[in-house]
Design a protein around this motif. Structure first.
Motif, PDB file in Angstrom:
ATOM      1  N   GLU A  30      -9.482  21.893   1.434  1.00 22.11           N
ATOM      2  CA  GLU A  30     -10.050  22.737   2.486  1.00 22.11           C
ATOM      3  C   GLU A  30      -8.995  23.699   3.050  1.00 22.11           C
ATOM      4  OE1 GLU A  30     -11.836  21.149   6.418  1.00 22.11           O
ATOM      5  OE2 GLU A  30     -13.216  20.585   4.826  1.00 22.11           O
ATOM      6  N   GLY A  71       0.149  18.132  10.961  1.00 18.69           N
ATOM      7  CA  GLY A  71      -0.198  17.448  12.208  1.00 18.69           C
ATOM      8  C   GLY A  71      -1.327  16.441  12.090  1.00 18.69           C
ATOM      9  N   GLU A  72      -2.059  16.442  10.978  1.00 20.18           N
ATOM     10  CA  GLU A  72      -3.180  15.504  10.825  1.00 20.18           C
ATOM     11  C   GLU A  72      -2.696  14.210  10.172  1.00 20.18           C
ATOM     12  OE1 GLU A  72      -6.184  15.976  12.004  1.00 20.18           O
ATOM     13  OE2 GLU A  72      -7.346  14.383  11.061  1.00 20.18           O
ATOM     14  N   PRO A  73      -2.895  13.067  10.831  1.00 20.69           N
ATOM     15  CA  PRO A  73      -2.385  11.796  10.299  1.00 20.69           C
ATOM     16  C   PRO A  73      -3.395  11.064   9.412  1.00 20.69           C
ATOM     17  CG  PRO A  73      -3.154  11.481  12.545  1.00 20.69           C
ATOM     18  CD  PRO A  73      -3.517  12.906  12.152  1.00 20.69           C
ATOM     19  N   PHE A  74      -2.879  10.467   8.341  1.00 21.89           N
ATOM     20  CA  PHE A  74      -3.699   9.668   7.418  1.00 21.89           C
ATOM     21  C   PHE A  74      -2.998   8.335   7.198  1.00 21.89           C
ATOM     22  CE2 PHE A  74      -4.500  14.104   6.570  1.00 21.89           C
ATOM     23  CZ  PHE A  74      -5.860  14.195   6.303  1.00 21.89           C
ATOM     24  N   TRP A  75      -3.630   7.252   7.595  1.00 22.89           N
ATOM     25  CA  TRP A  75      -3.020   5.922   7.482  1.00 22.89           C
ATOM     26  C   TRP A  75      -3.666   5.167   6.328  1.00 22.89           C
ATOM     27  CZ3 TRP A  75      -5.038   1.325  10.710  1.00 22.89           C
ATOM     28  CH2 TRP A  75      -4.305   0.173  10.416  1.00 22.89           C
ATOM     29  N   TRP A  80      -8.883  17.230   2.464  1.00 17.91           N
ATOM     30  CA  TRP A  80      -8.218  17.996   3.529  1.00 17.91           C
ATOM     31  C   TRP A  80      -7.358  19.106   2.931  1.00 17.91           C
ATOM     32  CZ3 TRP A  80      -8.803  17.476   8.796  1.00 17.91           C
ATOM     33  CH2 TRP A  80      -7.880  18.139   9.598  1.00 17.91           C
ATOM     34  N   PRO A 124      -8.659   9.957  -0.882  1.00 13.26           N
ATOM     35  CA  PRO A 124      -9.739  10.941  -1.085  1.00 13.26           C
ATOM     36  C   PRO A 124      -9.852  11.926   0.089  1.00 13.26           C
ATOM     37  CG  PRO A 124     -10.495   8.705  -1.619  1.00 13.26           C
ATOM     38  CD  PRO A 124      -9.139   8.555  -0.970  1.00 13.26           C
ATOM     39  N   GLN A 125      -9.612  11.443   1.313  1.00 10.42           N
ATOM     40  CA  GLN A 125      -9.678  12.349   2.464  1.00 10.42           C
ATOM     41  C   GLN A 125      -8.479  13.297   2.482  1.00 10.42           C
ATOM     42  OE1 GLN A 125     -10.988  11.078   6.305  1.00 10.42           O
ATOM     43  NE2 GLN A 125     -12.044   9.282   5.526  1.00 10.42           N
ATOM     44  N   ASP A 166      -6.000   4.110   1.156  1.00 15.34           N
ATOM     45  CA  ASP A 166      -7.443   4.344   1.008  1.00 15.34           C
ATOM     46  C   ASP A 166      -7.865   5.690   1.582  1.00 15.34           C
ATOM     47  OD1 ASP A 166      -7.223   3.571   3.714  1.00 15.34           O
ATOM     48  OD2 ASP A 166      -7.730   1.500   3.188  1.00 15.34           O
ATOM     49  N   ARG A 167      -6.942   6.387   2.254  1.00 16.02           N
ATOM     50  CA  ARG A 167      -7.278   7.719   2.742  1.00 16.02           C
ATOM     51  C   ARG A 167      -6.968   8.811   1.709  1.00 16.02           C
ATOM     52  NH1 ARG A 167      -9.778   5.144   5.253  1.00 16.02           N
ATOM     53  NH2 ARG A 167     -10.282   5.059   7.486  1.00 16.02           N
ATOM     54  N   GLY A 216       4.069   9.006  16.012  1.00 13.70           N
ATOM     55  CA  GLY A 216       2.833   8.232  16.115  1.00 13.70           C
ATOM     56  C   GLY A 216       2.578   7.318  14.929  1.00 13.70           C
ATOM     57  N   TYR A 247       0.840  -1.197   0.000  1.00 16.00           N
ATOM     58  CA  TYR A 247       0.000   0.000   0.000  1.00 16.00           C
ATOM     59  C   TYR A 247       0.882   1.256   0.000  1.00 16.00           C
ATOM     60  CZ  TYR A 247      -3.790  -3.269   1.166  1.00 16.00           C
ATOM     61  OH  TYR A 247      -4.695  -4.313   1.151  1.00 16.00           O
TER      62      TYR A 247
END
Lengths: 205, 205
Positions: B199, B181-185, B196, B191-192, B188-189, B170, B17
């Motif tokens: 925005e 500071g915003e984590p995406f694991w 993000w 699109p988010q 499949d994230r 983390g 991935y």
């Protein structure tokens, strides 16, 4: 023309990603001429079988999951608040679903939506039988009959069988969607589910 | 105008991935005026810290993951074949990346793409130092200098520090993207991540 093949939607009532999927899967299926079979099961039974545990109890993943849930709810445009206690036991909710389903599939599905929203939007503790009965009563289900049914051996057996069937089908998490034998784990697979259904319906035409 | 803030892209060279993300993240970031800092680390070091293990070794999840990888590759329109052996140790590839990066960020990134594709498209065993040297040599890197460097204490220390930094940040899986500071694991994230970034760049204008 053969009738549309049903999609299996496996979920636990205490699964927040399951709640997200419950708000989306029917519309996605409908766009491709499919029906969805809603199949609540007990994730705890599966976790015991495969030696897993809730994400929120894994070091590091707990804090991440809390953030991811809030962000995912916003991304999917769904109301959501992480309830406390979490997770909870969901046998009453799942038994209620199967008891209602025996007579009225549509009512069972309305109850599933109501129970998920009660827990993940209003923060009501759906592990309590009294809450489950109250949620069903708001849908004009007879509370006394339901209360009696939740303790009945055949109703309990129905849920036990569903959880065993989930394990047999390879289900190891919630939500878990199976389309013509192809498994999709997690609400983040929605775009792949959509692509898969589009491809299958194009092939079938 | 402040300069665009960098996105951190943490990955292990043995993570499929992570490979998928490596083929997508730069373009997504560029669309929103961001740069990406590529940060290989050793997932095994993190797993040891948090008591986790590769997905393919978890009962039921292994078979699912194999299917999901093939389907996800198709969904993202990327060439892919699950290599054997899998997973493999990736310290040579990661050390090579950091060694190249000290002098030439762009070259290090070309090497990262080449190493990922060598493993996940061509099935070459990148745990072998000779393969890593051969992949780099095709990018006109001096093989003898690289071979010597891979055993150097400062090069080893650079990777050790990166893995420690991953844990401190983390990071518990691969790919792991951190934006302000915003984590995406997980890939499949994507699109988010896109939502993000859109925005944040709208808010910054």
């Amino acid at each position: 023309m053969t009738p549309p093949k049903t999609i299996d939607f496996w979920f636990d009532f205490s699964s927040p990603y399951g709640y997200f999927m419950s708000e989306k899967i029917d519309a996605v299926a409908r766009r491709h001429g499919r029906d969805v079979r809603w199949r609540p099961f007990l994730l705890g039974v599966v976790y015991k079988e495969i030696g897993s545990r809730p994400l929120t109890e894994v070091p590091l993943k707990g804090e991440y999951t809390r953030r991811d849930l809030l962000r995912t709810a916003r991304f999917l445009d769904l109301p959501f608040a992480l309830p406390s206690p979490f997770p909870v036991a969901t046998q009453h909710a799942a038994r209620c679903f199967y008891w209602l389903q025996a007579d009225d599939e549509a009512l069972a599905r309305r109850f599933a939506h109501a129970a998920y929203r009660a827990y993940f939007v209003e923060g009501r503790d759906i592990s309590q039988q009294v809450e489950v009965v109250s949620i069903a009563a708001a849908l004009e289900v007879d509370g006394a009959a339901l209360s009696a049914a939740l303790g009945d051996a055949p109703v309990k057996e129905r849920l036990r069988a569903a959880s065993a069937e989930a394990i047999a089908a390879g289900v190891f998490g919630s939500p878990y969607v199976i389309i013509d034998g192809e498994p999709f784990w997690g609400v983040d697979r929605l775009p792949q589910i959509e692509a898969w259904l589009a491809e299958r319906s194009a092939a079938g035409r």
